[in-house]
Design an enzyme around this catalytic site. Structure first.
Site, PDB file in Angstrom:
ATOM      1  N   THR A   1     109.523  54.647  53.763  1.00 59.09           N
ATOM      2  CA  THR A   1     110.934  54.270  53.934  1.00 59.09           C
ATOM      3  C   THR A   1     111.471  53.515  52.724  1.00 59.09           C
ATOM      4  O   THR A   1     110.718  53.004  51.895  1.00 59.09           O
ATOM      5  CB  THR A   1     111.112  53.404  55.197  1.00 59.09           C
ATOM      6  N   ASP A   2     112.798  53.423  52.660  1.00 60.07           N
ATOM      7  CA  ASP A   2     113.436  52.615  51.628  1.00 60.07           C
ATOM      8  C   ASP A   2     113.753  51.237  52.211  1.00 60.07           C
ATOM      9  O   ASP A   2     113.352  50.918  53.327  1.00 60.07           O
ATOM     10  CB  ASP A   2     114.683  53.318  51.075  1.00 60.07           C
ATOM     11  N   PHE A   3     114.485  50.436  51.485  1.00 63.69           N
ATOM     12  CA  PHE A   3     114.776  49.066  51.907  1.00 63.69           C
ATOM     13  C   PHE A   3     115.556  48.998  53.217  1.00 63.69           C
ATOM     14  O   PHE A   3     115.541  47.981  53.903  1.00 63.69           O
ATOM     15  CB  PHE A   3     115.538  48.327  50.805  1.00 63.69           C
TER      16      PHE A   3
END
Length: 154
Positions: free
Chosen positions: A26-28
């Site tokens: 995942t990203d932030f």
């Protein structure tokens, strides 16, 4: 758990690969990073070929004699990102051969969450041996074509 279950399974000419989304995917914001889908689909393609070979070990041995050091490499890929996945989602990567050519195969891939399609891709994979594109050996083309026909693509 067997290695086969880790590799997914071939059903009706389609390879189905389960994938769990982890934090690293995942990203932030907690949404799956776009490049993670490429890794998921690579696992699907790799395991499709692994199972094709596991089901037909003699076939891959024959191909290795005819084309030593053979590999499949991505030549082109078209992606359509439809909906996001999130951490802990259980996804399925579905890989279906759609066109078997002389030196390449075109695969259709979908990343699904349940009945929802999140990402679709069309992938052209070339057969390479000795550092050059080569014609896919006949026995392997026939096996892939059989999967294409089983999936209703031929």
């Amino acid at each position: 758990m067997s290695a086969t279950s880790l590799d997914g399974e071939i059903r009706d000419g389609r390879h189905v690969q389960p994938v769990r989304v982890y934090y690293e995917d995942t990203d932030f914001s907690g949404v799956v990073y776009h490049a993670s889908y490429l890794r998921f689909m690579e696992r699907g393609r790799t395991n499709y070929l692994r199972l094709l070979g596991a089901d037909q070990r003699a076939l891959f041995e024959e191909v290795a004699k005819e084309a030593p050091g053979f590999a499949f490499v991505v030549r082109a890929m078209q992606l359509d990102f439809l909906k996001p996945a999130r951490m802990d989602d259980l996804l399925e990567v579905v890989t279906t051969p759609s066109e078997v050519k002389g030196a390449s195969i075109v695969l259709h891939q979908r990343v699904n969450r349940g009945i929802e399609t999140l990402v679709e891709a069309t992938v052209q994979v070339a057969f390479v041996s000795g550092g050059r594109a080569q014609r896919i050996p006949k026995a392997l083309r026939i096996a892939m074509k059989a999967d294409q026909d089983a999936a209703g693509g031929g």
